[in-house]
Scaffold this motif. Structure first.
Motif, PDB file in Angstrom:
ATOM      1  N   MET A  22       0.827  -1.201   0.000  1.00 62.39           N
ATOM      2  CA  MET A  22       0.000   0.000   0.000  1.00 62.39           C
ATOM      3  C   MET A  22       0.872   1.265   0.000  1.00 62.39           C
ATOM      4  O   MET A  22       0.581   2.256  -0.673  1.00 62.39           O
ATOM      5  N   THR A 121      -1.403  -2.705   7.903  1.00 62.14           N
ATOM      6  CA  THR A 121      -1.840  -2.532   6.513  1.00 62.14           C
ATOM      7  C   THR A 121      -3.116  -1.686   6.434  1.00 62.14           C
ATOM      8  O   THR A 121      -3.263  -0.846   5.541  1.00 62.14           O
ATOM      9  N   SER A 122      -4.022  -1.888   7.377  1.00 62.48           N
ATOM     10  CA  SER A 122      -5.290  -1.152   7.362  1.00 62.48           C
ATOM     11  C   SER A 122      -5.053   0.352   7.460  1.00 62.48           C
ATOM     12  O   SER A 122      -5.764   1.149   6.833  1.00 62.48           O
ATOM     13  N   CYS A 125      -4.142   1.529   4.088  1.00 63.14           N
ATOM     14  CA  CYS A 125      -5.333   1.479   3.217  1.00 63.14           C
ATOM     15  C   CYS A 125      -6.218   2.691   3.458  1.00 63.14           C
ATOM     16  O   CYS A 125      -6.713   3.303   2.515  1.00 63.14           O
ATOM     17  N   ALA A 140      -3.714  -5.224  -3.855  1.00 60.44           N
ATOM     18  CA  ALA A 140      -4.908  -5.373  -3.017  1.00 60.44           C
ATOM     19  C   ALA A 140      -4.916  -6.750  -2.363  1.00 60.44           C
ATOM     20  O   ALA A 140      -5.241  -6.891  -1.176  1.00 60.44           O
ATOM     21  N   ALA A 143      -2.228  -6.938   0.370  1.00 64.92           N
ATOM     22  CA  ALA A 143      -2.658  -6.161   1.532  1.00 64.92           C
ATOM     23  C   ALA A 143      -3.739  -6.900   2.313  1.00 64.92           C
ATOM     24  O   ALA A 143      -3.712  -6.939   3.552  1.00 64.92           O
ATOM     25  N   ALA A 166     -11.027  -1.084   5.520  1.00 67.07           N
ATOM     26  CA  ALA A 166      -9.847  -1.277   4.684  1.00 67.07           C
ATOM     27  C   ALA A 166     -10.032  -2.510   3.812  1.00 67.07           C
ATOM     28  O   ALA A 166      -9.731  -2.498   2.613  1.00 67.07           O
ATOM     29  N   TYR A 169     -12.320  -1.750   0.982  1.00 65.32           N
ATOM     30  CA  TYR A 169     -11.603  -0.971  -0.026  1.00 65.32           C
ATOM     31  C   TYR A 169     -10.786  -1.909  -0.920  1.00 65.32           C
ATOM     32  O   TYR A 169     -10.767  -1.774  -2.139  1.00 65.32           O
ATOM     33  N   LEU A 170     -10.138  -2.889  -0.291  1.00 62.74           N
ATOM     34  CA  LEU A 170      -9.297  -3.814  -1.058  1.00 62.74           C
ATOM     35  C   LEU A 170     -10.136  -4.734  -1.935  1.00 62.74           C
ATOM     36  O   LEU A 170      -9.780  -5.026  -3.085  1.00 62.74           O
TER      37      LEU A 170
END
Ligand SMILES: [Mn+2]
Length: 442
Positions: A22, A121-122, A125, A140, A143, A166, A169-170
């Motif tokens: 990310m 990771t979140s 994101c 994506a 992540a 998050a 989103y991914l």
């Protein structure tokens, strides 16, 4: 102008790879540097996405002059010193993204971004989401694997709503759940499966401060790949508040402690800190060097006894009991229950001793039979399951599940002092984290 670089902590795990995949959108042009050690859980992912990630090794840093560093998933110098070895006298800008909020930063001059996230990771994101940046489906997927790994498949106590955001989103950017499922650590290796069974046979069950804690002690020749994954599986299988495994590593003359906890009142970070280790409240470890011959296992049990706050008991959970005298009529009992907002209440004799339990459902039977003036003892349940003030939440749970009861009277010297209802328990289940705040400070 020198190069700009970014990297995660040594022994890179899935959350490191996820964070970097990310961060490359926030810091395009930064070279990604790979640790000399990749954690066993992340090896498959790295093998698959090696070409996509295009990372350089720490050694290659020697060839460059570096003027900016971005660090993922740690703020501890010890965990990134393998990189700084190759950029001695670094004096440029350092930016850290790290979700280990409880740790102090000891990287000189670093500015730290942090926040409550189950996975580091979140955090990245959410930054991309905020800036409306789009990511490629490989990134994506990487992540999402990082988020799954660090949140224990969204089940650890550290998970926040933003971890889900998050993940959403991914997913919208084409993350493949199929790939994530394949890449997440499983007990793929034969040695992991055999260790799993050996450990299951040696685990010990303890009741410490009202918690169900499992521990194990085992000699190993040396560190083994994928140990933590084995510990996690055992913790999943056994219904315990925490599991701490002690391995005596014979060749290295050291001890390795790995812990997992699922109870918000247990903070493994504190336990592991006292052994020189670190981690999260629900997942932490410690490596104790030069400790062969030391009674580490006994020390651990002692430490748990001393450091754990006592488990919740009925005292914190119970509500005031509205009691019903055995001679009251069904009609009066019904009124009393409704007025007090209870669906059931303990029935007591003249000395306030528990003799039964009456619920609105029992009264309904009397109503149908036209018996609303009958005394309550004709319709009550006898032989009531009950508990006392020191009954732990765990024992209460078992009573609810095993006996399928909705009301649990709490007795002291045979007298009713309160009751815990199914809805009290549901409230506790749903507010597990917040519940801590209403506990009186010791
Ligand atoms: Mn992490």
């Amino acid at each position: 102008m020198g190069e700009k670089i970014m990297f995660g902590h040594s022994n890179m795990d899935l959350d490191c790879f996820g964070s970097l995949s990310m961060a490359r959108y926030l810091y395009p042009g930064h070279l990604m540097v790979r640790s000399g050690r990749i954690h066993p859980v992340a090896k498959n992912l790295y093998t698959v996405y090696r070409d996509h990630l295009e990372m350089i090794t720490a050694k290659e840093l020697k060839k460059h002059s570096i003027d900016e560093v971005v660090i993922m998933d740690t703020r501890q110098y010890d965990r990134v010193k393998e990189y700084f070895r190759f950029i001695p006298d670094f004096s440029g800008k350092i930016t850290v993204y790290d979700h280990h909020c409880e740790t102090d930063c000891d990287i000189p001059g670093a500015s730290v971004y942090d926040g409550d996230f189950g996975a580091n990771t979140s955090m990245l994101c959410m930054e991309l989401l905020k800036r409306d940046i789009h990511v490629d489906e490989n990134d994506a997927t990487i992540a999402l694997a990082g988020i799954y790994a660090d949140t224990g498949n969204f089940s650890h106590g550290n998970v926040t709503g933003r971890d889900f955001q998050a993940a959403q989103y991914l997913m919208e950017h084409g993350a493949s759940l199929n790939a994530v499922g394949k890449l997440l650590s499983k007990l793929r290796e034969e040695h992991q499966v055999s260790l799993f069974h050996r450990l299951l046979n040696t685990i010990q069950f303890h009741n410490i401060q009202g918690y169900s804690i499992i521990t194990s002690w085992m000699k190993l020749e040396g560190q083994m790949a994928g140990l933590a994954a084995v510990i996690e599986r055992i913790f999943e299988v056994e219904d315990a508040d925490a599991y701490i495994a002690v391995f005596e590593l014979e060749k290295e003359g050291s001890h390795l402690l790995i812990g997992r906890a699922g109870n918000p009142r247990i903070d493994l970070n504190i336990i592991m800190n006292s052994f020189g280790g670190a981690g999260h409240p629900q997942a932490a470890s410690a490596l104790i060097k030069n400790s062969s011959g030391f009674p580490i296992y006994a020390h651990l049990l002692n430490m748990l006894e001393q450091r754990l706050k006592h488990a919740l008991t009925s005292m914190e959970l119970m509500r005031e009991a509205v009691t019903i005298s055995r001679k009251m009529t069904l009609l009066d009992s019904a009124l009393r229950l409704e007025e007090s907002g209870n669906s059931g209440a303990p029935v007591v004799d003249e000395d306030e001793r528990l003799v039964g339990m009456i619920t609105l459902r029992d009264i309904q039977k009397g109503r149908k039979a036209g018996q609303m003036n009958a005394p309550v003892h004709a319709y009550m349940t006898r032989n009531v399951i009950h508990a006392d003030r020191n009954t732990t939440i765990r024992e209460i749970e078992q009573m609810f599940y095993r006996h399928d009861i909705g009301h649990l009277p709490i007795l002291e010297d045979e007298k009713v002092v309160g009751q815990v209802t199914r809805s009290d328990y549901i409230k506790f289940l749903q507010n597990n984290g917040d519940f801590r705040e209403i506990i009186p400070q010791e």
